[in-house]
Motif scaffolding. Structure first.
Motif, short mmCIF file in Angstrom:
data_model
loop_
_atom_site.label_atom_id
_atom_site.label_comp_id
_atom_site.label_asym_id
_atom_site.label_seq_id
_atom_site.Cartn_x
_atom_site.Cartn_y
_atom_site.Cartn_z
N CYS A 99 9.44 90.91 8.53
CA CYS A 99 9.09 92.24 8.02
C CYS A 99 8.63 92.16 6.57
O CYS A 99 7.65 92.81 6.17
CB CYS A 99 10.28 93.18 8.14
SG CYS A 99 10.64 93.74 9.83
N GLN A 100 9.30 91.35 5.78
CA GLN A 100 8.98 91.24 4.36
C GLN A 100 7.65 90.55 4.09
O GLN A 100 7.05 90.72 3.04
CB GLN A 100 10.11 90.49 3.63
CG GLN A 100 11.40 91.29 3.48
CD GLN A 100 11.24 92.46 2.52
OE1 GLN A 100 10.80 92.30 1.39
NE2 GLN A 100 11.59 93.65 2.99
N THR A 101 7.17 89.76 5.06
CA THR A 101 5.89 89.07 4.88
C THR A 101 4.78 89.70 5.71
O THR A 101 3.75 89.07 5.96
CB THR A 101 6.03 87.57 5.23
OG1 THR A 101 6.55 87.43 6.57
CG2 THR A 101 6.95 86.87 4.26
N GLY A 102 4.99 90.95 6.15
CA GLY A 102 3.93 91.67 6.83
C GLY A 102 3.75 91.33 8.28
O GLY A 102 2.69 91.58 8.85
N ARG A 103 4.80 90.80 8.93
CA ARG A 103 4.70 90.48 10.35
C ARG A 103 5.87 91.13 11.11
O ARG A 103 6.67 90.45 11.77
CB ARG A 103 4.71 88.96 10.55
CG ARG A 103 3.61 88.25 9.78
CD ARG A 103 3.61 86.76 10.05
NE ARG A 103 3.04 86.46 11.36
CZ ARG A 103 3.00 85.23 11.88
NH1 ARG A 103 3.53 84.20 11.22
NH2 ARG A 103 2.45 85.01 13.06
#
Length: 368
Positions: A99-103
């Motif tokens: 979630c934190q890396t855009g996935r």
């Protein structure tokens, strides 16, 4: 408050779905209860009934739903009564590395919410009081459902809910595979294997991205004709070809830049990889049986710099992508109305699944 609701339930692998009255409990902390307006009948739901996707039973089906919030639990700040929402079958905690890396489609929490709410508990019981699992943390093929807030996306209230429901899986998965996962370049050559609900949307995604050649591949002439309506420039019935890969290499004059497997078979994934030109990318979108395998020539990865990858939920960032897809629909660049081949009452759910099995619909939708 608790709600009595009609729901579509799978009691056992290989058994017809049933429509039962269930009890849906009120939302607890971090949860939301919604009244459903529509739910798409997706092939993944069918896969749960036939064992292709292993699921514990009994399970309330449905993960492609849209409705209106009627109650919020303690601590919920992002939703309020009256909000229009679409379900996301992937839970998005917002905190894990994905979630934190855009996935967020790969969220660690999603695996914990595959058959229940993220904490492992259930809010659904059958008439005898026995707990019912819920498909992908949703169970939205029902008149009411209680979901974790992480499985919902708020949308504009002016968007028709029967069309919005489709965005929750089939549209996002197909369009996203093209624009998010593959990042199809304008002017490229693409091939899409399988013209069901997801495949038609992969075709739409390629068209939206500006592909100059979009080849639809299927064994049904009726589905291939439908594919033309969604942007296919060429079609090929693989049943009529002794060697579909060879025929496609000829049609594309040397191979595709991008190919999409939207069927769920290892053999078709190998065909998608086989039609690539050097530097091409094949994306496996369909959900195969756990025992299914794909065989390719390993050296071709090196010498051809080809890529074989997967796409889950269209590499979605639901809270960003769902509104974007709605914007494309309103701009007449994304076909949603045309996807709905037939609507059903919830009591007609067994027929909806029979029609899905027979390949009669682009998308069947249950309206509540």
């Amino acid at each position: 408050m608790e709600k009595k609701a009609k729901a579509v339930v799978c009691r056992g692998v290989g058994e017809p779905v049933t429509v039962e009255e269930i009890t849906v409990e009120a939302p607890r902390r971090g949860e939301v209860m919604i009244q459903l307006a529509a739910c798409g009948v997706c092939h993944s739901d069918l896969s749960a009934t036939n064992g292709t996707i292993p699921f514990p039973t009994p399970v309330v089906l449905g993960h492609e739903g849209a409705g209106i919030v009627i109650e919020v639990g303690e601590g919920v700040t992002g939703f309020q009564v009256g909000d229009h929402v679409v379900s996301s079958f992937v839970s998005m905690c917002g905190k894990c590395r994905y979630c934190q890396t855009g996935r967020p489609q790969l969220c660690d929490q999603a695996a914990k919410a595959a058959t229940s709410l993220p904490d492992g508990s259930l809010r659904t019981r059958d008439a005898s009081g026995q707990p019912l699992h819920v498909f992908s943390g949703c169970g939205v093929m029902a008149e009411y459902a209680t979901l974790h807030a992480d499985n919902l996306v708020k949308i504009d209230s002016s968007m028709p809910l029967d069309k919005a429901a489709l965005i929750g899986c089939g549209v996002m998965t197909g369009v996203g595979a093209a624009v998010n996962t593959a990042k199809v370049d304008a002017g490229s050559i693409t091939v899409v294997f399988g013209c069901g609900g997801v495949g038609l949307n992969a075709i739409q995604g390629c068209a939206i991205a500006g592909a100059r050649m979009i080849v639809a591949v299927d064994t049904s002439d009726a589905k291939l004709e439908m594919a033309r309506q969604f942007g296919a420039t060429h079609v090929l019935n693989s049943r009529n070809e002794e060697n579909p890969v060879k025929a496609l290499l000829k049609l594309t004059e040397g191979g595709a830049d991008y190919a999409f497997e939207c069927v769920g078979y290892g053999e078709v994934a190998a065909q998608a990889y086989g039609v690539l030109r050097k530097g091409g990318t094949a994306v496996v979108v369909g959900v195969a049986s756990p025992k299914d395998t794909t065989t390719i020539k390993t050296a071709s990865l090196t010498f051809g710099e080809k890529t074989l990858t997967g796409s889950y939920f269209g590499s979605a960032r639901p809270r960003e992508d769902f509104p974007r897809l709605i914007g494309l629909y309103r701009a007449h660049r994304l076909k949603l109305d045309e996807l709905i081949t037939r609507t059903y009452r919830i009591d007609e759910a067994p027929q909806a699944f029979a029609d899905l099995q027979a390949g009669r619909n682009a998308r069947g939708v249950i309206l509540f």
